[in-house]
Design a protein around this motif. Sequence first.
Motif, PDB file in Angstrom:
ATOM      1  N   ASN A 267       0.816  -1.219   0.000  1.00 46.26           N
ATOM      2  CA  ASN A 267       0.000   0.000   0.000  1.00 46.26           C
ATOM      3  C   ASN A 267       0.853   1.273   0.000  1.00 46.26           C
ATOM      4  OD1 ASN A 267      -2.867   1.013   0.213  1.00 46.26           O
ATOM      5  ND2 ASN A 267      -1.898   2.093   1.913  1.00 46.26           N
TER       6      ASN A 267
ATOM      7  N   ARG B  90       1.328   3.584  -2.968  1.00 45.20           N
ATOM      8  CA  ARG B  90       0.366   4.646  -3.280  1.00 45.20           C
ATOM      9  C   ARG B  90       1.036   6.023  -3.208  1.00 45.20           C
ATOM     10  NH1 ARG B  90      -4.318   6.703   0.737  1.00 45.20           N
ATOM     11  NH2 ARG B  90      -2.497   6.737   2.071  1.00 45.20           N
TER      12      ARG B  90
ATOM     13  N   PHE C 192      -4.444  -8.426  -2.015  1.00 43.78           N
ATOM     14  CA  PHE C 192      -4.630  -6.967  -2.089  1.00 43.78           C
ATOM     15  C   PHE C 192      -5.362  -6.596  -3.380  1.00 43.78           C
ATOM     16  CE2 PHE C 192      -0.708  -7.850   0.258  1.00 43.78           C
ATOM     17  CZ  PHE C 192      -0.976  -7.206   1.463  1.00 43.78           C
TER      18      PHE C 192
ATOM     19  N   CYS D 190      -5.543  -3.026  -4.923  1.00 41.55           N
ATOM     20  CA  CYS D 190      -4.362  -2.388  -5.509  1.00 41.55           C
ATOM     21  C   CYS D 190      -4.235  -2.642  -7.008  1.00 41.55           C
ATOM     22  CB  CYS D 190      -3.091  -2.895  -4.828  1.00 41.55           C
ATOM     23  SG  CYS D 190      -2.962  -2.466  -3.098  1.00 41.55           S
TER      24      CYS D 190
ATOM     25  N   LYS E  60      -5.608   4.921  -3.462  1.00 43.12           N
ATOM     26  CA  LYS E  60      -5.044   3.576  -3.379  1.00 43.12           C
ATOM     27  C   LYS E  60      -4.003   3.425  -4.493  1.00 43.12           C
ATOM     28  CE  LYS E  60      -8.309   1.471  -6.507  1.00 43.12           C
ATOM     29  NZ  LYS E  60      -8.810   0.208  -6.943  1.00 43.12           N
ATOM     30  N   PRO E  61      -3.097   2.479  -4.340  1.00 42.35           N
ATOM     31  CA  PRO E  61      -2.159   2.273  -5.451  1.00 42.35           C
ATOM     32  C   PRO E  61      -2.884   1.611  -6.619  1.00 42.35           C
ATOM     33  CG  PRO E  61      -1.690   0.751  -3.628  1.00 42.35           C
ATOM     34  CD  PRO E  61      -2.886   1.563  -3.226  1.00 42.35           C
ATOM     35  N   THR E  62      -2.420   1.868  -7.813  1.00 45.71           N
ATOM     36  CA  THR E  62      -2.995   1.190  -8.985  1.00 45.71           C
ATOM     37  C   THR E  62      -1.842   0.519  -9.717  1.00 45.71           C
ATOM     38  OG1 THR E  62      -2.857   3.286 -10.142  1.00 45.71           O
ATOM     39  CG2 THR E  62      -4.980   2.690  -9.253  1.00 45.71           C
TER      40      THR E  62
END
Length: 274
Positions: A98, A101, A128, A131, A143-145
């Motif tokens: 995470n 992000r 996750f 993500c 959020k991370p992509t």
Amino acid sequence: MASWEFTITGCGTSHGNPMWGVPDWWSTDPRDRRRRSGAFLRGPEGQIVLFDCGPDLAHQMTDPYRDWDGRSYPARCLTRCDAVLLTHDHADHCHGINELRHVQRLMRGADITLYGWEPHLASVRAMFPYCFGAGLDTYRMSKPTLRTAELADGQKHIIAQLPVIPFAMSHGSAGRTTGFRCGTMAYCTDLKELPRDCDPLLADLDLLALGVLRDELHPTHQNWDEAQAVLARLRPRRCVLMHMGPEVRYADWLARLPPGVELAVDGWTTRIAA
Ligand SMILES: [Zn+2]
Ligand SMILES: [Zn+2]
């Protein structure tokens, strides 16, 4: 070949060292204070290729060399990530995912891809799901992509201009991990056994970063003797030992290191050609 910086940002085993709640295993030596597993290669154009994204990632990116005073701006922080090389899906190697992000925010939404063995990547996607996948652009800021990409064992891949050859290692009863040869170095963490068919890939190394847990045998990690046997086989010009357990006292092990073998501390750094 280009010159790359290699830095170990965390050289401790899964719970970090020393462990709280176990007074007998406490150490006041700062060299025994180890974050969970992490490392990176920095390329000539500033590329940052991370090995894993463990639970201490935010601290590792804030203070990679562990020399920050904790008050002033951390001038040596890492502010980009061009790729993550995933060794396996254990919590101490991927549960900081995470934190990517914030890195992605700093990079104004640039893509970050995790590279590795497909069953490990699938496991991370399952742990996750938020993500990855749908909503790639909608939620950039919350959020991370991330993306994943499978690497074929034994094949040379170019990732962020870094030549990378992945290979399978045994994590004992915990299954498989992936080791990476990157130019003149190799990164081999969390291994119980190094299969013999890896030897040609690991010939003529300037640096081997090698996982070793402690003196006593362990079902999923090499102990001191097993690591020495690997060194005798591969004969790298230099070796740095990492992923140590709380039993390992830096001062004690320093006295027994053979020529060319070093013991990591968080922030251990050198240069390699790749
Ligand atoms: Zn580990
Ligand atoms: Zn592991």
